[in-house]
Design a protein around this motif. Structure first.
Motif, PDB file in Angstrom:
ATOM      1  N   ALA A 222      45.177 -60.733 -43.871  1.00  0.00           N
ATOM      2  CA  ALA A 222      45.943 -61.135 -42.684  1.00  0.00           C
ATOM      3  C   ALA A 222      44.960 -61.663 -41.653  1.00  0.00           C
ATOM      4  CB  ALA A 222      46.733 -59.954 -42.121  1.00  0.00           C
ATOM      5  N   VAL A 223      45.114 -62.919 -41.269  1.00  0.00           N
ATOM      6  CA  VAL A 223      44.197 -63.574 -40.339  1.00  0.00           C
ATOM      7  C   VAL A 223      44.629 -63.283 -38.907  1.00  0.00           C
ATOM      8  CG1 VAL A 223      43.215 -65.777 -39.616  1.00  0.00           C
ATOM      9  CG2 VAL A 223      43.744 -65.385 -42.029  1.00  0.00           C
ATOM     10  N   SER A 224      43.668 -62.995 -38.036  1.00  0.00           N
ATOM     11  CA  SER A 224      43.969 -62.709 -36.636  1.00  0.00           C
ATOM     12  C   SER A 224      44.525 -63.950 -35.947  1.00  0.00           C
ATOM     13  CB  SER A 224      42.711 -62.226 -35.918  1.00  0.00           C
ATOM     14  OG  SER A 224      41.708 -63.235 -35.927  1.00  0.00           O
TER      15      SER A 224
ATOM     16  N   SER B 220      39.577 -65.677 -35.910  1.00  0.00           N
ATOM     17  CA  SER B 220      38.178 -65.235 -35.988  1.00  0.00           C
ATOM     18  C   SER B 220      37.960 -64.125 -37.013  1.00  0.00           C
ATOM     19  CB  SER B 220      37.708 -64.746 -34.615  1.00  0.00           C
ATOM     20  OG  SER B 220      38.429 -63.582 -34.221  1.00  0.00           O
ATOM     21  N   GLN B 221      39.013 -63.362 -37.372  1.00  0.00           N
ATOM     22  CA  GLN B 221      38.851 -62.211 -38.253  1.00  0.00           C
ATOM     23  C   GLN B 221      39.964 -62.189 -39.296  1.00  0.00           C
ATOM     24  OE1 GLN B 221      37.400 -58.482 -35.965  1.00  0.00           O
ATOM     25  NE2 GLN B 221      38.714 -59.527 -34.501  1.00  0.00           N
ATOM     26  N   VAL B 222      39.679 -61.502 -40.386  1.00  0.00           N
ATOM     27  CA  VAL B 222      40.693 -61.269 -41.393  1.00  0.00           C
ATOM     28  C   VAL B 222      40.721 -59.766 -41.698  1.00  0.00           C
ATOM     29  CG1 VAL B 222      39.062 -61.844 -43.258  1.00  0.00           C
ATOM     30  CG2 VAL B 222      41.521 -61.788 -43.722  1.00  0.00           C
ATOM     31  N   ALA B 223      41.907 -59.175 -41.634  1.00  0.00           N
ATOM     32  CA  ALA B 223      42.096 -57.777 -42.005  1.00  0.00           C
ATOM     33  C   ALA B 223      42.642 -57.720 -43.426  1.00  0.00           C
ATOM     34  CB  ALA B 223      43.065 -57.097 -41.035  1.00  0.00           C
ATOM     35  N   PHE B 224      42.348 -56.651 -44.138  1.00  0.00           N
ATOM     36  CA  PHE B 224      42.797 -56.540 -45.526  1.00  0.00           C
ATOM     37  C   PHE B 224      42.755 -55.089 -45.980  1.00  0.00           C
ATOM     38  CE2 PHE B 224      38.299 -57.543 -45.340  1.00  0.00           C
ATOM     39  CZ  PHE B 224      37.701 -56.600 -46.152  1.00  0.00           C
ATOM     40  N   GLU B 225      43.517 -54.809 -47.039  1.00  0.00           N
ATOM     41  CA  GLU B 225      43.415 -53.513 -47.702  1.00  0.00           C
ATOM     42  C   GLU B 225      42.093 -53.461 -48.463  1.00  0.00           C
ATOM     43  OE1 GLU B 225      46.687 -52.966 -50.303  1.00  0.00           O
ATOM     44  OE2 GLU B 225      48.218 -53.183 -48.759  1.00  0.00           O
ATOM     45  N   LEU B 226      41.327 -52.406 -48.253  1.00  0.00           N
ATOM     46  CA  LEU B 226      40.055 -52.229 -48.944  1.00  0.00           C
ATOM     47  C   LEU B 226      40.203 -51.121 -49.975  1.00  0.00           C
ATOM     48  CD1 LEU B 226      37.013 -52.781 -49.280  1.00  0.00           C
ATOM     49  CD2 LEU B 226      36.612 -51.107 -47.451  1.00  0.00           C
TER      50      LEU B 226
ATOM     51  N   ARG C 194      49.175 -56.087 -40.319  1.00  0.00           N
ATOM     52  CA  ARG C 194      49.780 -57.203 -39.605  1.00  0.00           C
ATOM     53  C   ARG C 194      49.277 -57.190 -38.161  1.00  0.00           C
ATOM     54  NH1 ARG C 194      50.531 -58.397 -43.994  1.00  0.00           N
ATOM     55  NH2 ARG C 194      52.453 -58.877 -45.130  1.00  0.00           N
ATOM     56  N   TRP C 195      48.742 -58.336 -37.705  1.00  0.00           N
ATOM     57  CA  TRP C 195      48.182 -58.431 -36.360  1.00  0.00           C
ATOM     58  C   TRP C 195      49.283 -58.523 -35.308  1.00  0.00           C
ATOM     59  CZ3 TRP C 195      42.934 -58.294 -35.356  1.00  0.00           C
ATOM     60  CH2 TRP C 195      42.087 -58.443 -36.465  1.00  0.00           C
ATOM     61  N   SER C 196      49.029 -57.906 -34.150  1.00  0.00           N
ATOM     62  CA  SER C 196      49.888 -58.139 -32.995  1.00  0.00           C
ATOM     63  C   SER C 196      49.647 -59.559 -32.493  1.00  0.00           C
ATOM     64  CB  SER C 196      49.584 -57.128 -31.890  1.00  0.00           C
ATOM     65  OG  SER C 196      48.238 -57.269 -31.436  1.00  0.00           O
ATOM     66  N   PRO C 197      50.611 -60.159 -31.794  1.00  0.00           N
ATOM     67  CA  PRO C 197      50.440 -61.534 -31.325  1.00  0.00           C
ATOM     68  C   PRO C 197      49.227 -61.735 -30.420  1.00  0.00           C
ATOM     69  CG  PRO C 197      52.744 -60.915 -31.196  1.00  0.00           C
ATOM     70  CD  PRO C 197      51.985 -59.671 -31.551  1.00  0.00           C
ATOM     71  N   ASP C 198      48.816 -60.688 -29.691  1.00  0.00           N
ATOM     72  CA  ASP C 198      47.639 -60.823 -28.829  1.00  0.00           C
ATOM     73  C   ASP C 198      46.336 -60.471 -29.537  1.00  0.00           C
ATOM     74  OD1 ASP C 198      47.757 -58.062 -29.037  1.00  0.00           O
ATOM     75  OD2 ASP C 198      48.179 -57.710 -26.924  1.00  0.00           O
TER      76      ASP C 198
ATOM     77  N   ARG D 270      45.834 -55.314 -31.797  1.00  0.00           N
ATOM     78  CA  ARG D 270      46.321 -54.169 -32.567  1.00  0.00           C
ATOM     79  C   ARG D 270      46.706 -54.590 -33.973  1.00  0.00           C
ATOM     80  NH1 ARG D 270      50.885 -53.487 -28.346  1.00  0.00           N
ATOM     81  NH2 ARG D 270      50.305 -55.691 -28.253  1.00  0.00           N
ATOM     82  N   LEU D 271      46.775 -53.601 -34.848  1.00  0.00           N
ATOM     83  CA  LEU D 271      47.222 -53.819 -36.215  1.00  0.00           C
ATOM     84  C   LEU D 271      48.401 -52.896 -36.521  1.00  0.00           C
ATOM     85  CD1 LEU D 271      43.863 -54.085 -38.198  1.00  0.00           C
ATOM     86  CD2 LEU D 271      45.570 -55.890 -37.961  1.00  0.00           C
ATOM     87  N   LEU D 272      49.418 -53.479 -37.095  1.00  0.00           N
ATOM     88  CA  LEU D 272      50.541 -52.716 -37.649  1.00  0.00           C
ATOM     89  C   LEU D 272      50.265 -52.515 -39.128  1.00  0.00           C
ATOM     90  CD1 LEU D 272      53.592 -51.693 -37.643  1.00  0.00           C
ATOM     91  CD2 LEU D 272      54.184 -54.075 -38.157  1.00  0.00           C
ATOM     92  N   TYR D 273      50.520 -51.325 -39.630  1.00  0.00           N
ATOM     93  CA  TYR D 273      50.352 -51.074 -41.061  1.00  0.00           C
ATOM     94  C   TYR D 273      51.341 -49.997 -41.490  1.00  0.00           C
ATOM     95  CZ  TYR D 273      47.703 -46.899 -39.640  1.00  0.00           C
ATOM     96  OH  TYR D 273      47.321 -45.699 -39.082  1.00  0.00           O
ATOM     97  N   ARG D 274      51.460 -49.816 -42.781  1.00  0.00           N
ATOM     98  CA  ARG D 274      52.343 -48.783 -43.290  1.00  0.00           C
ATOM     99  C   ARG D 274      51.538 -47.774 -44.093  1.00  0.00           C
ATOM    100  NH1 ARG D 274      55.830 -52.125 -47.874  1.00  0.00           N
ATOM    101  NH2 ARG D 274      54.400 -51.842 -49.581  1.00  0.00           N
TER     102      ARG D 274
END
Length: 428
Positions: free
Chosen positions: A318-320, A324-330, A377-381, A384-388
């Motif tokens: 998930a790209v910010s 500038s950043q990408v979040a992912f399951e590790l 999932r990134w917040s619009p700003d 923050r990150l939403l996750y389950r």
């Protein structure tokens, strides 16, 4: 006597009017309560709201919203029909989602749009519709149907198929071998699309295409991203195809092209609408995060991270919002066994790719949430990150965490099974 009879008749009419008034009042009370229509209304501003699907202990499935601080929980539907994949309109004023409907004894998923009033069904037919995606200009909703990408206007005024191109000479709706868009299903020989999304600039579409059945793939070179030019020398001939790949439509009328693939592919668009960040897993057990350019064909692949077999796996990138950043399951990987480490974040643009040759090399990665954390999932700003996460009961909770630290906010607190969380894009 006549006066008495006239008085009795007037009394009956009054009782009838009172009964009708009570019935009308009950109906509107029920509508506001939720047995008929919606339970809660979307706020005039949905900034910081998250929409999600909740299934309760009795199997009832409904659409909910909640603010990112855990307040403002609201139930938007109360029909208990199975639902999935809600998506916000670009201005955050409406939601589109797939819901199971029944017609003539058969069940299919169809698309509904929910705004200020009751949900409105916008697709019909004998084939299920799924995975709605609202274009960023708000004029079209794309969705999957029978492995094909189709589009419909939010007011259901028009529906057409964009990929693969519909078979010419399609017949009328209702033909046994045709769907509601006139596609000749008997001639459908293209590999199906299993996931897709619009680019943020509303121009391009990209989807994950799976080769199967008569189109079974021939495994390509698993180490193509490590080649000097970023591509295997034999890929350009078009004879080697990985089981999954990304097909790109630069715009709806353009000729599609396919990016190099792998055994498993997942991706997210960058905000410029010209690049994609993809996670790749090969049958040889290698893994990578890479950048693809989509504005020109056959451009070099740009690795962000590569990992050898039996080290780590990166999934659900998930790209910010600022790119500038990408979040992912590790995940830590050891053969067929995998352990979820958490959600990690790495820079998208860096001088040299990160190279993971052994598990210890992954300790340098920034892990935002440790343990069971999935589908970031990134917040619009972008703060923050939403996750389950999976609860001890086997259900799923939705949580929010700030990137700069702080306590994790559990939004659903173990009530029901909560999935498909999506931030509202509203910024005010």
């Amino acid at each position: 006597m006549r006066v008495h009879e006239r008085g009795a008749a007037i009394g009956k009419y009054l009782l009838l009017l009172i009964f009708l008034g009570l019935f009308v009042g009950w109906y509107f009370w029920k509508q506001s309560y939720g047995t008929v229509g919606t339970v809660a209304k979307l706020a005039s501003s949905t900034k910081d709201y998250i929409a999600f699907i909740r299934t309760d202990s009795s199997g009832g499935c409904n659409l909910f919203i909640v603010k990112a601080d855990g307040t403002g929980l609201g139930q938007l539907t109360n029909d208990d029909a199975p639902k999935r994949m809600p998506v916000w309109s670009p201005d955050g004023s409406r939601l589109c989602y797939a819901q199971e409907t029944r017609a003539e004894g058969s069940a299919t998923y169809q698309l509904f749009v929910l705004g200020k009033g009751a949900p409105r069904q916008i697709t019909y037919g004998s084939i299920s519709k799924d995975m709605p995606r609202w274009r960023s200009d708000g004029k079209l909703i794309a969705f999957l149907s029978g492995g094909a990408i189709k589009v419909v206007t939010p007011n259901a005024a028009d529906l057409s198929q964009v990929y693969p191109p519909p078979h010419k000479g399609g017949g009328a709706q209702g033909d046994d071998n045709r769907d509601e868009a006139g596609e000749d299903l008997s001639s459908f020989r293209r590999p199906p699309i299993v996931w897709f999304d619009w680019s943020p600039t509303a121009q391009s579409l990209a989807g994950i295409q799976v080769m199967e059945g008569e189109n079974a793939a021939v495994l390509g070179n698993s180490g193509w991203w490590s080649q000097p030019k970023g591509m295997p020398s034999d890929f350009g001939g078009g004879t080697l195809v990985e089981p999954e790949s990304i097909v790109v439509l630069p715009h709806l009328e353009a000729e599609p092209f396919v990016l190099p693939g792998a055994e498993k592919v997942q991706f997210d668009w960058m905000p410029d609408g010209r690049r994609i960040v993809a996670s790749l897993t090969t049958r040889q057990g290698r893994h990578a995060l890479v950048r693809f350019r989509t504005d020109e064909k056959n451009l070099p692949v740009e690795p962000i991270l590569t990992a050898d077999r039996n080290t780590i796996v990166c999934e659900q990138p998930a790209v910010s919002p600022d790119g500038s950043q990408v979040a992912f399951e590790l995940w830590k990987s050891q053969g067929l066994d995998r352990v979820l480490v958490g959600v990690a974040v790495v820079p998208v643009d860096q001088p040299q790719p990160l190279i993971i040759r052994k598990v210890a090399d992954a300790e340098s990665l920034r892990v935002i949430v440790k343990g069971d954390a999935r589908m970031p999932r990134w917040s619009p700003d972008g703060t923050r990150l939403l996750y389950r996460k999976v609860t001890p009961k086997g259900t799923t909770d939705l949580c929010v965490v700030r990137l700069d630290g702080g306590e994790v906010m559990n939004l659903t607190k173990g009530v029901g099974d909560n999935t498909d969380g999506m931030w509202s894009p509203a910024l005010r």
